[in-house]
Each structure stands twice: as structure tokens, then as C-alpha cells.
Design an enzyme around this catalytic site. Sequence first.
Site, PDB file in Angstrom:
ATOM      1  CG  HIS A  20      46.714  40.969  41.353  1.00 56.06           C
ATOM      2  ND1 HIS A  20      46.494  41.753  42.889  1.00 56.06           N
ATOM      3  CD2 HIS A  20      45.544  40.092  40.727  1.00 56.06           C
ATOM      4  CE1 HIS A  20      45.153  40.980  42.691  1.00 56.06           C
ATOM      5  NE2 HIS A  20      44.879  39.862  41.434  1.00 56.06           N
ATOM      6  CG  ASP A  69      42.055  39.923  45.525  1.00 62.05           C
ATOM      7  OD1 ASP A  69      41.356  39.459  44.600  1.00 62.05           O
ATOM      8  OD2 ASP A  69      43.056  39.651  45.094  1.00 62.05           O
TER       9      ASP A  69
END
Length: 457
Positions: free
Chosen positions: A273, A324
Amino acid sequence: MPETLLWAPRAWVSGGWQDAVLLRVGANGCWAEVSPGVHTPPPGATVLAGPALPGLVNAHSHAFQRAFAGLAERRESETDNFWSWRDRMYGVALRITPEQLRAVAAQLYVELLRGGYTQVCEFHYLQHAQDGQPYADPATLSWSLADAAADAGIGLTVLPVLYERAGFQQPALRADQRRFATTPAQVLALQRRIAAAGRPRVNAGVAVHSLRAASHEGIDTLMRGVDHDDLPIHIHMAEQTQEVDDCVAATGARPIEWLCREWRPDARWQLVHATHATPGEIDAVAASGAGIVLCPSTEANLGDGLPDLPRWLGAQVPIAIGSDSQVARHWAEELRWLEYGQRLLRQERNVAAAPQRGEPSTAARLFNAALAGGARSAGQALWGLVAGARADLLVLDPQAPGLLGVALSHTLDAWVFATDASRLQAVYVAGHCVLSEGRHANEAHIAQHYGEAMAAV
């Protein structure tokens, strides 16, 4: 396996399209030869039906969350954010069994193959039985993932996760995190056992869930355990502003700043991220040699925010992409979201393109970045259409909506930015065709077990 010859009218070699490419798969399932300019297919070669691309690595996946995708798109209270989503997601994490995890992961992995991924990195923190007690075999859920990868035919990097506490100021785990608890010794034992198992197309690294979920001492111990090992090390990093604020309150430093100061990451590290990073933090990551993993569809779904993509690219930090939470399972959609988020933020077009560097194509620059960064994230020394790399290949359908009638030079641009519901003509993993004309040989069986698992979960 016997040697196999493939011939592509066009293929993505050395960062761009090359014509008339002969690809020879060795007996070990790796490319033995990649030769552009072979204008006549040799006898016995399989002529591919369209342009060929390397498969990409999905650098960040939580397979069990496929069972939750689409089930958190309603707001039942005044506010909804990452933290409220997380609490609801834990409900799935607490219920799923090893057999159900295999079924859910196998369905996901078939979908990822359809989306152009041929390797997936599992950030694997679901470890124990529903009551929080260890299984008799601590690797039970790791084997569920490995079995699912074998069912689908995809490559797998398992990343057992260090998960010790609920937050910077919460030294114990919450009750609904009981299946995640691990020590550095347990993580190291899992990594070594998975790596030693010798399963085809399966390797292993390690992960730290996040700075908030692992103690300084725990991270130190884990890093000492892998000090001399050349394996991938992943960590969630600076995904939400609250995480940044909590880190500053606890340590006096922002997450990336603290990580770089305390543990000096190197080229093995992947910061997942890295959404909220200052210019100084980006420069520190660049100096360290570490990479980042961006998950644009999930980051958008969870309202995380947008990274400073131009600065990450300009600093030449390796960038990989991941699915994810599994709300999207196609790498073209991730690249599209990555660029479109920047366009909306900056009110510009083709933000990722770099004509000054001879890279005018947004899709090409992002794809090449994801190709190289993904290989590092999975611990693969070689990747793509290059001799010695695993023989993974995607064959595009030239008749697909969005590609039909498009100039050959713009094929990748159109695939990423103008193709809906795209279908790959074929997908090869280690020289084996695992998807043909958009279909997987085991898809009906896998889908049936997935439906049964979803009904139970």
C-alpha cells in the site's frame, strides 16, 4: 515434460512488442529460447492465436477474502471506513474451515488466471482453528492454499505473517483476531517447512502484518531469523491515515520513516500500500532498494486514499500490484484504477506516461513496472519472456471488444484502457496450457465446491 515450441505473431519481449517470436519451453518448464524475428513457424510449433504477454505476479492476496467480496457494500451505521469493514470481514475469517479455504482459494485462483496473473503472493495470516487453538499440523491452512494453487495450476508464494497484537497501545490480540496469532519462531518454522516441501511452483517468504500488529522485539527476532536468507519480506504499510497518526503517537515517527530507521529494509522488502508517504519517505525507500505493492481496486473500495504515483515512479522504486481483498481480479483493472485515480486527483491525462524517458505509453510503463516489481515480490530472479524464466504466457484474443480494429502498436493501451470483460485466448503456466479459449479444465468442479463453501460460510 517434453520440450514444446510456441510461435507468436507478436510478443512482449524486452519491454515492448516484437514480431514473429519463437518460444521454446524446456523440460524444466522454463523458457529455453525466446527468439524474435523467426518469420516462419518451425514444424511442430503451436501457433498462438493472438499477441502474447508475460503473465504478471499478483503481489498481494488474502484468498479467504474472496468469500467476502461484494458483501460489505451497504452502510448500516452513520459512518463506514476501513476499520468497520475490517470488523465485518473478521466474521468470515472466524468461520472458514481448511476445506472451505481450499475451495474458495481455488475459485479465486482460476479467476486470477483469467485476469492474467500466473503467480500469486498469499499474505497468509489465517493460521489457527476457529477457537484460536493451533491445528495438529500448524501448516494446515498453508497446505489448503497450496492444494488450491495446484487445483488451479497457478504459481504460489506463501508469506506466513507475524501477528502479535491488536495495535500500538494494545499488547494483546482481540478475541476476533485469535486465528491470526503467531510468534517469530512460528513464522520462521512455517516458511522453512513450506520451502522444504518441494511442491511444484510453490515458494515461501515471510511477512509482518504491520507495525501496529507486531512488536519491535518481534520484528527484530524475525529479521534476525532471515538475516542471510534471500527471500521476500512483505509488510502492510501506511494504508490508512489513522495508522499513520497512531504510529506517530506511539513512536514519534511516521510508519515508513520508522521502518527505514529501525530495520533498514533492503531489496527483499515489499511495502504493501504505502498510500500515505511523504516525499522524504519515498526517497528513503528508494535509497533502501525496497519495493512497494499497490492494490488500487481494494484501496479505492476501502477508501484508503491515493499514492503519490508520479513521485514513486520518478524515484524508480520497484512497483508491483495486487488484488488484496479480491473485489477485482484482473491486472488490467488494477492498472486502469491506478492511472484513473491519478487523473481524477490531478485533473490531467496519462499521468504515468514519461515521454521524456521515451515511454509515452501509460499502459506500457505501468505494465513493465508491474512485471519487474512483481518478480521481486515473489522472490523470482527471472520473470517474463526471457530465457531461464518460468514459461508463463498470456495470449490475447485479437477479436475481443476493445482490441478489434486497433492498431497493433496500441494493443496494450487498448487492453488496459478500452477493453471490458476481457477474455484471454490462452494462459500458460510453466509451459502448461491451463486456460484455453477462456476456459479452465477444472472450472465446473472448482465452482461447485466454491458454491458449497460459500453457502456454508
